[in-house]
Design an enzyme around this catalytic site. Structure first.
Site, mmCIF file in Angstrom:
data_model
loop_
_atom_site.group_PDB
_atom_site.id
_atom_site.type_symbol
_atom_site.label_atom_id
_atom_site.label_comp_id
_atom_site.label_asym_id
_atom_site.label_seq_id
_atom_site.Cartn_x
_atom_site.Cartn_y
_atom_site.Cartn_z
ATOM 1 C CE1 TYR A 1 51.101 44.345 51.955
ATOM 2 C CE2 TYR A 1 53.055 43.036 51.458
ATOM 3 C CZ TYR A 1 51.746 43.396 51.185
ATOM 4 O OH TYR A 1 51.092 42.783 50.156
ATOM 5 C CB SER B 1 40.666 49.159 43.934
ATOM 6 O OG SER B 1 40.823 47.871 43.404
ATOM 7 C CD GLN C 1 44.066 46.598 42.706
ATOM 8 O OE1 GLN C 1 44.470 46.157 43.766
ATOM 9 N NE2 GLN C 1 44.521 47.723 42.194
ATOM 10 C CG ASN D 1 42.225 41.844 42.431
ATOM 11 O OD1 ASN D 1 43.413 41.684 42.258
ATOM 12 N ND2 ASN D 1 41.782 42.671 43.354
ATOM 13 C CG ASP D 2 39.094 45.025 42.953
ATOM 14 O OD1 ASP D 2 38.923 43.812 43.057
ATOM 15 O OD2 ASP D 2 39.267 45.768 43.938
ATOM 16 N NE ARG E 1 40.377 47.118 50.846
ATOM 17 C CZ ARG E 1 40.465 46.533 52.027
ATOM 18 N NH1 ARG E 1 41.271 47.010 52.947
ATOM 19 N NH2 ARG E 1 39.739 45.454 52.295
ATOM 20 C CD GLU F 1 37.396 44.401 49.931
ATOM 21 O OE1 GLU F 1 38.599 44.395 50.196
ATOM 22 O OE2 GLU F 1 36.837 43.477 49.317
ATOM 23 C CD1 TRP G 1 45.675 39.301 40.964
ATOM 24 C CD2 TRP G 1 44.900 37.200 41.057
ATOM 25 N NE1 TRP G 1 44.575 39.287 41.796
ATOM 26 C CE2 TRP G 1 44.081 38.005 41.873
ATOM 27 C CE3 TRP G 1 44.594 35.827 40.960
ATOM 28 C CZ2 TRP G 1 42.990 37.516 42.585
ATOM 29 C CZ3 TRP G 1 43.512 35.332 41.676
ATOM 30 C CH2 TRP G 1 42.727 36.176 42.480
HETATM 31 C C1 FRU Z 1 38.589 44.169 46.369
HETATM 32 C C2 FRU Z 1 39.931 44.576 46.952
HETATM 33 C C3 FRU Z 1 39.981 46.072 47.190
HETATM 34 C C4 FRU Z 1 41.463 46.353 47.181
HETATM 35 C C5 FRU Z 1 41.957 45.386 46.126
HETATM 36 C C6 FRU Z 1 43.296 44.792 46.386
HETATM 37 O O1 FRU Z 1 38.671 42.990 45.642
HETATM 38 O O2 FRU Z 1 40.211 43.851 48.144
HETATM 39 O O3 FRU Z 1 39.335 46.507 48.371
HETATM 40 O O4 FRU Z 1 41.764 47.668 46.863
HETATM 41 O O5 FRU Z 1 40.992 44.351 46.042
HETATM 42 O O6 FRU Z 1 43.701 44.015 45.302
#
Ligand code: FRU
Length: 440
Positions: free
Chosen positions: A95, A76, A32, A15-16, A151, A203, A13
């Site tokens: 958590y 992030s 991420q 993401n950002d 964040r 975000e 996986w």
């Molecule tokens: C955006 C987000 C950020 C966070 C990260 C967690 O996609 O939700 O706000 O830091 O992804 O993976």
């Protein structure tokens, strides 16, 4: 493992984009990353480097949980060079209680967030035990920001000070918080900006200097309410910012950064020539299965790097020139995709013209560019299949199109608008008034 043009995790996986920086002759792009399955979970920072924004080399996991405060995730953040060293700023997640059946998720989605950093001497070595520190503790004053949903530190230098913008929320309205520092290490709260436009939580904010004013980027949650994925969207606006008071105002209403509505969490940096460049995460509804090149099942990829350009006071996002310059080999169809080579094509469309790109349809209709993935996004419910640009002016429209097996990016009139769509199962056939077709 290497990637050409679109960066993805070596498997599982992503993401950002995080920590995007041109540092000591190389572009570094972190992201991420959940390294154990092609789904979201305990966040790590994956890491890749490139000399040209085209060829990416994977360097493995850079940041991972080691401290009590970041035990459940390195969320992030961003990178800044200070005195030759790479400073990485991130959100640290802990958590209240991990879910009993899946420790990578929080029970009831309850957790607390602080801001932390790691200093690397060379951008290659990251000592996750010795070189981390917590810089902003969990917020306890709700008037300031939320203890959970605060964040994504984006840090920059201006004059003799360092600035940090964070995404946050209060009473169901998104906001951004500004902190200031003299050394990049100790931070003081300075100001905040709140607006309904920032959704229920904001975000991944980013505030970048332009020749005239600033560019604000942010990803407000819950702003489209038609029930289709995705409700959270990446937006931008021109902004003004006073470094003395950290007071920000937006010059225009927020606009979509990309009209395909799959793109999210953009982050900007300066390139080798000092141009402002943006990358972002392309959200994917399902993983791509294991490929013959050895990449395991994966989900999530980066869009092409886009340059921020001001044209007559408007912000445009053309593709980065180093990326377009890499497409030099003429081809006649989309067969290079089978070898993981992307294809670039150009076209000029008049009202009523259509293109068929391996099953993906592009039309100029009622003055708007329409991207239709109905035939290459099969079996996915509750998803947006057709996307449209705003209405264009002029009798025809120029398109610069980049195609990867799972992503189509349409740059309309040199980045006046961009429309990007994630796709599955493209064919190789091309049809329509296409002008130049090239691969790398
Ligand atoms: C955006 C987000 C950020 C966070 C990260 C967690 O996609 O939700 O706000 O830091 O992804 O993976």
């Amino acid at each position: 493992m290497k990637d050409c043009v679109h960066l993805k995790a070596p498997g599982n996986w992503s993401n950002d984009p995080n920590g995007f920086i041109y540092y000591q002759g190389e572009y570094h792009l972190f992201y991420q990353h959940f390294p154990y399955a092609p789904r979201w979970g305990t966040m790590h920072w994956g890491h890749a480097v490139s000399r040209d924004l085209v060829h990416w080399e994977h360097l493995g996991v850079a940041l991972f949980p080691t401290k009590d405060y970041d035990r459940n995730g390195i969320f992030s953040g961003s990178a800044l060079e200070i005195d030759g060293r790479m400073h990485l700023y991130y959100s640290a997640v802990k958590y209240e209680q991990p879910s009993a059946e899946d420790i990578h998720l929080a029970e009831g989605d309850r957790y607390e967030t602080s801001q932390a950093m790691l200093i690397s001497r060379d951008g290659r070595h990251f000592d996750n035990w010795e070189d981390k520190r917590q810089i902003i503790p969990v917020l306890t004053d709700p008037a300031l920001g939320d203890r959970k949903d605060t964040r994504d530190p984006k840090v920059w230098r201006e004059g003799d000070h360092y600035y940090m913008v964070l995404g946050s929320t209060r009473g169901g309205t998104g906001r951004v918080l500004f902190f200031r520092s003299d050394d990049g290490l100790s931070w003081t709260y300075a100001n905040q900006y709140a607006s309904r436009e920032l959704g229920r939580v904001l975000e991944c904010p980013d505030l970048a200097r332009l020749d005239d004013g600033y560019l604000f980027l942010g990803s407000p949650m819950g702003i489209t309410d038609d029930g289709l994925s995705y409700a959270d969207q990446a937006m931008y606006a021109r902004a003004d910012f006073d470094p003395e008071t950290c007071r920000m105002t937006l010059r225009d209403p927020l606009a979509f950064l990309d009209h395909g509505l799959d793109l999210y969490a953009p982050q900007s940096t300066l390139d080798r020539e000092g141009r402002r460049v943006v990358v972002a995460w392309m959200r994917m509804p399902q993983p791509v299965p294991e490929a013959p090149d050895g990449r395991g099942p994966w989900n999530g990829m980066m869009c092409l790097p886009r340059v921020v350009q001001l044209r007559e006071g408007r912000v445009c996002f053309p593709v980065h020139p180093d990326v377009s310059a890499a497409f030099t080999r003429p081809v006649s169809d989309l067969s290079p995709l089978a070898e993981h080579k992307p294809v670039r094509l150009r076209a000029t469309l008049r009202e009523g013209d259509c293109l068929d790109l391996g099953g993906y349809q592009v039309r100029l209709r009622d003055g708007r560019i329409e991207g239709d993935r109905s035939a290459v996004f099969a079996g996915l419910q509750g998803r947006r299949l057709i996307a449209r640009s705003p209405r264009l002016t002029g009798a025809c429209c120029r398109l610069d199109i980049f195609i990867d097996p799972n992503l189509i990016e349409l740059f309309i009139n040199e980045g006046e608008y961009v429309l990007s769509h994630v796709v599955y199962g493209l064919g190789t056939q091309l049809d329509g008034p296409l002008e130049q077709i090239c691969t790398i």
